[in-house]
Design a protein around this motif. Structure first.
Motif, PDB file in Angstrom:
ATOM      1  N   ASN A 106       0.828  -1.219   0.000  1.00 26.66           N
ATOM      2  CA  ASN A 106       0.000   0.000   0.000  1.00 26.66           C
ATOM      3  C   ASN A 106       0.860   1.268   0.000  1.00 26.66           C
ATOM      4  OD1 ASN A 106      -2.351  -1.591   0.120  1.00 26.66           O
ATOM      5  ND2 ASN A 106      -2.251  -1.679   2.355  1.00 26.66           N
ATOM      6  N   ASN A 107       1.903   1.235  -0.827  1.00 26.52           N
ATOM      7  CA  ASN A 107       2.819   2.370  -0.964  1.00 26.52           C
ATOM      8  C   ASN A 107       3.425   2.749   0.393  1.00 26.52           C
ATOM      9  OD1 ASN A 107       4.140   4.252  -2.687  1.00 26.52           O
ATOM     10  ND2 ASN A 107       2.828   5.889  -1.882  1.00 26.52           N
ATOM     11  N   ARG A 108       3.769   1.723   1.170  1.00 30.69           N
ATOM     12  CA  ARG A 108       4.308   1.946   2.508  1.00 30.69           C
ATOM     13  C   ARG A 108       5.424   0.940   2.784  1.00 30.69           C
ATOM     14  NH1 ARG A 108       2.021   4.957   6.287  1.00 30.69           N
ATOM     15  NH2 ARG A 108       2.911   4.847   8.388  1.00 30.69           N
ATOM     16  N   VAL A 109       6.537   1.440   3.329  1.00 32.31           N
ATOM     17  CA  VAL A 109       7.659   0.590   3.715  1.00 32.31           C
ATOM     18  C   VAL A 109       7.578   0.343   5.217  1.00 32.31           C
ATOM     19  CG1 VAL A 109      10.163   0.387   3.884  1.00 32.31           C
ATOM     20  CG2 VAL A 109       9.126   1.431   1.850  1.00 32.31           C
ATOM     21  N   THR A 110       7.562  -0.930   5.601  1.00 35.03           N
ATOM     22  CA  THR A 110       7.490  -1.316   7.010  1.00 35.03           C
ATOM     23  C   THR A 110       8.545  -2.378   7.265  1.00 35.03           C
ATOM     24  OG1 THR A 110       5.101  -0.922   6.980  1.00 35.03           O
ATOM     25  CG2 THR A 110       5.979  -2.147   8.852  1.00 35.03           C
ATOM     26  N   CYS A 111       9.213  -2.299   8.409  1.00 35.06           N
ATOM     27  CA  CYS A 111      10.271  -3.264   8.699  1.00 35.06           C
ATOM     28  C   CYS A 111      10.383  -3.496  10.195  1.00 35.06           C
ATOM     29  CB  CYS A 111      11.611  -2.802   8.136  1.00 35.06           C
ATOM     30  SG  CYS A 111      12.252  -1.316   8.944  1.00 35.06           S
ATOM     31  N   ARG A 112      11.111  -4.549  10.530  1.00 34.24           N
ATOM     32  CA  ARG A 112      11.369  -4.911  11.919  1.00 34.24           C
ATOM     33  C   ARG A 112      12.752  -5.549  11.981  1.00 34.24           C
ATOM     34  NH1 ARG A 112       7.318  -7.964  12.458  1.00 34.24           N
ATOM     35  NH2 ARG A 112       5.896  -6.497  13.452  1.00 34.24           N
ATOM     36  N   PHE A 113      13.539  -5.205  12.981  1.00 32.38           N
ATOM     37  CA  PHE A 113      14.863  -5.803  13.145  1.00 32.38           C
ATOM     38  C   PHE A 113      15.319  -5.637  14.582  1.00 32.38           C
ATOM     39  CE2 PHE A 113      15.547  -1.381  12.001  1.00 32.38           C
ATOM     40  CZ  PHE A 113      16.549  -0.964  12.870  1.00 32.38           C
ATOM     41  N   LYS A 114      16.358  -6.385  14.942  1.00 33.20           N
ATOM     42  CA  LYS A 114      16.965  -6.288  16.264  1.00 33.20           C
ATOM     43  C   LYS A 114      18.402  -5.790  16.131  1.00 33.20           C
ATOM     44  CE  LYS A 114      14.236 -10.130  18.120  1.00 33.20           C
ATOM     45  NZ  LYS A 114      14.301 -11.526  18.635  1.00 33.20           N
ATOM     46  N   ARG A 115      18.829  -5.165  17.214  1.00 31.81           N
ATOM     47  CA  ARG A 115      20.193  -4.640  17.247  1.00 31.81           C
ATOM     48  C   ARG A 115      20.704  -4.742  18.683  1.00 31.81           C
ATOM     49  NH1 ARG A 115      22.662   1.069  15.094  1.00 31.81           N
ATOM     50  NH2 ARG A 115      23.935   1.502  16.932  1.00 31.81           N
ATOM     51  N   PRO A 116      21.970  -5.140  18.874  1.00 35.25           N
ATOM     52  CA  PRO A 116      22.487  -5.283  20.244  1.00 35.25           C
ATOM     53  C   PRO A 116      22.455  -3.964  21.019  1.00 35.25           C
ATOM     54  CG  PRO A 116      23.940  -6.337  18.654  1.00 35.25           C
ATOM     55  CD  PRO A 116      22.948  -5.550  17.853  1.00 35.25           C
ATOM     56  N   VAL A 117      22.187  -4.087  22.312  1.00 37.64           N
ATOM     57  CA  VAL A 117      22.201  -2.892  23.164  1.00 37.64           C
ATOM     58  C   VAL A 117      23.621  -2.325  23.238  1.00 37.64           C
ATOM     59  CG1 VAL A 117      21.826  -2.033  25.499  1.00 37.64           C
ATOM     60  CG2 VAL A 117      20.233  -3.676  24.507  1.00 37.64           C
ATOM     61  N   LYS A 118      24.596  -3.191  23.453  1.00 39.24           N
ATOM     62  CA  LYS A 118      25.987  -2.772  23.551  1.00 39.24           C
ATOM     63  C   LYS A 118      26.797  -3.412  22.436  1.00 39.24           C
ATOM     64  CE  LYS A 118      25.925  -2.133  28.582  1.00 39.24           C
ATOM     65  NZ  LYS A 118      26.591  -2.457  29.861  1.00 39.24           N
ATOM     66  N   VAL A 119      27.740  -2.665  21.905  1.00 36.72           N
ATOM     67  CA  VAL A 119      28.601  -3.143  20.829  1.00 36.72           C
ATOM     68  C   VAL A 119      30.047  -2.770  21.149  1.00 36.72           C
ATOM     69  CG1 VAL A 119      26.811  -2.992  19.062  1.00 36.72           C
ATOM     70  CG2 VAL A 119      28.243  -1.004  19.530  1.00 36.72           C
ATOM     71  N   PRO A 120      31.004  -3.489  20.572  1.00 38.25           N
ATOM     72  CA  PRO A 120      32.398  -3.075  20.744  1.00 38.25           C
ATOM     73  C   PRO A 120      32.593  -1.644  20.242  1.00 38.25           C
ATOM     74  CG  PRO A 120      32.266  -5.270  19.797  1.00 38.25           C
ATOM     75  CD  PRO A 120      30.873  -4.727  19.804  1.00 38.25           C
ATOM     76  N   ARG A 121      33.521  -0.950  20.827  1.00 39.15           N
ATOM     77  CA  ARG A 121      33.724   0.462  20.514  1.00 39.15           C
ATOM     78  C   ARG A 121      33.926   0.652  19.011  1.00 39.15           C
ATOM     79  NH1 ARG A 121      34.775   5.046  23.191  1.00 39.15           N
ATOM     80  NH2 ARG A 121      36.017   6.669  22.164  1.00 39.15           N
ATOM     81  N   ASP A 122      33.107   1.532  18.440  1.00 34.88           N
ATOM     82  CA  ASP A 122      33.168   1.821  17.005  1.00 34.88           C
ATOM     83  C   ASP A 122      32.601   3.204  16.785  1.00 34.88           C
ATOM     84  OD1 ASP A 122      32.418   1.964  14.153  1.00 34.88           O
ATOM     85  OD2 ASP A 122      32.951  -0.162  14.120  1.00 34.88           O
ATOM     86  N   GLU A 123      33.251   3.972  15.956  1.00 36.28           N
ATOM     87  CA  GLU A 123      32.814   5.351  15.717  1.00 36.28           C
ATOM     88  C   GLU A 123      31.451   5.417  15.044  1.00 36.28           C
ATOM     89  OE1 GLU A 123      34.307   9.378  13.291  1.00 36.28           O
ATOM     90  OE2 GLU A 123      35.451   7.500  13.193  1.00 36.28           O
ATOM     91  N   THR A 124      31.140   4.400  14.231  1.00 35.63           N
ATOM     92  CA  THR A 124      29.909   4.456  13.444  1.00 35.63           C
ATOM     93  C   THR A 124      28.729   3.752  14.110  1.00 35.63           C
ATOM     94  OG1 THR A 124      30.475   2.433  12.236  1.00 35.63           O
ATOM     95  CG2 THR A 124      31.273   4.524  11.332  1.00 35.63           C
TER      96      THR A 124
END
Length: 296
Positions: free
Chosen positions: A202-220
């Protein structure tokens, strides 16, 4: 002197002993007929009736086996094509709809658009919730290209960690990781997203994903256990690559967001901000006062 009984009857006894086995092998016509009659009647039968009975049983077993095979082949080959299909798994919804009744309770939400809008009607929608050591994000926007969220130390674009859901030319929605360099988004190969899924409908982009709370030190890649301003953006895509966002000034969270606090925050879009800004309200009051008092 009388002859010995053995000499008189011995040859005959010997002849009978020799003839008995031959008689048992050949049988007599009467026995053959009687055996046949008894076999026909279902009675015990003679020796010749036994091979006939075994042959009949074998023939009956062969006919039964062939009938079973023919019946199963017919059911498999024809009945499945004429209204008797084999059982199939029930249809599965490829993407579970975003629930908004959990906003402010078991997850935090941001809504941008018309008052009272939901994940399928807002111009932009975002939700987040903690699941173990991960944060699950749900994004949705009225666009055919991409929808994104940025994590910033200020309210300005530049030096931001960005997660974007991009609709490509093949109809798929994929999760990409970007880093804002000024006003330009640079894609980063190291992508912290996992368990990603998305849909374009319906002309709409919808998504779902997971991402870690903490990550190794990285600028990005920032640590989400810290609080950040959230930048909300969406826009068109060309061959799966994002282009400039739809509006000149995308919405931003008013304050830093903590993933440990679930809120349901609504932000009216530009079309619904006309009479809500302080300047517009002051102008309306001044105009009303002028009309009531009249001109001198």
């Amino acid at each position: 002197m009388a002859a010995s009984p053995w000499l008189r009857w011995g040859p005959w006894l010997l002849l009978l002993l020799l003839a008995a086995p031959l008689a048992s092998l050949w049988g007599s016509p009467a026995e053959e007929g009687g055996g046949g009659a008894r076999a026909a009647e279902g009675g015990g039968g003679g020796r010749d009736a036994e091979p006939g009975g075994a042959q009949a049983d074998e023939q009956q077993h062969h006919d039964s086996s062939y009938g079973t095979f023919a019946s199963e082949f017919y059911d498999m080959r024809f009945l499945s094509e004429e209204g008797y299909p084999f059982p199939t798994a029930p249809p599965v919804d490829p993407f579970a709809r975003i629930r908004v009744d959990d906003c402010g309770k078991t997850k935090g939400c941001f809504r941008y658009g018309k008052p009272g809008c939901n994940a399928e009607t807002c111009d932009y929608f975002l939700s987040y919730r903690r699941i173990g050591t991960d944060i699950e994000f749900e994004l949705s926007a009225q666009t055919d290209g991409w929808v994104a969220v940025g994590f910033s130390s200020d309210k300005k674009m530049g030096g931001d960690d960005v997660m974007a859901c991009v609709h490509d030319d093949n109809g798929r929605v994929r999760i990409h990781h970007f880093y804002n360099v000024g006003q330009w988004a640079k894609e980063i190969q190291r992508n912290p997203a996992r368990d990603e899924e998305g849909i374009f409908e319906n002309n709409r982009v919808t998504c779902r994903f997971k991402r870690p709370v903490k990550v190794p030190r990285d600028e990005t890649i920032v640590d989400l256990h810290l609080s950040w301003y959230y930048l909300f953006a969406w826009g068109p895509a060309i061959q799966g690559s994002i282009t400039r966002h739809d509006i000149d000034s995308p919405p931003v969270s008013e304050r830093v967001v903590s993933i440990y606090k679930y809120e349901d925050i609504f932000m009216p879009s530009a079309a619904y901000q006309t009479f809500s800004s302080p300047f517009c309200l002051l102008l309306i009051v001044a105009l009303t006062f002028y009309l009531l008092m009249g001109t001198p």
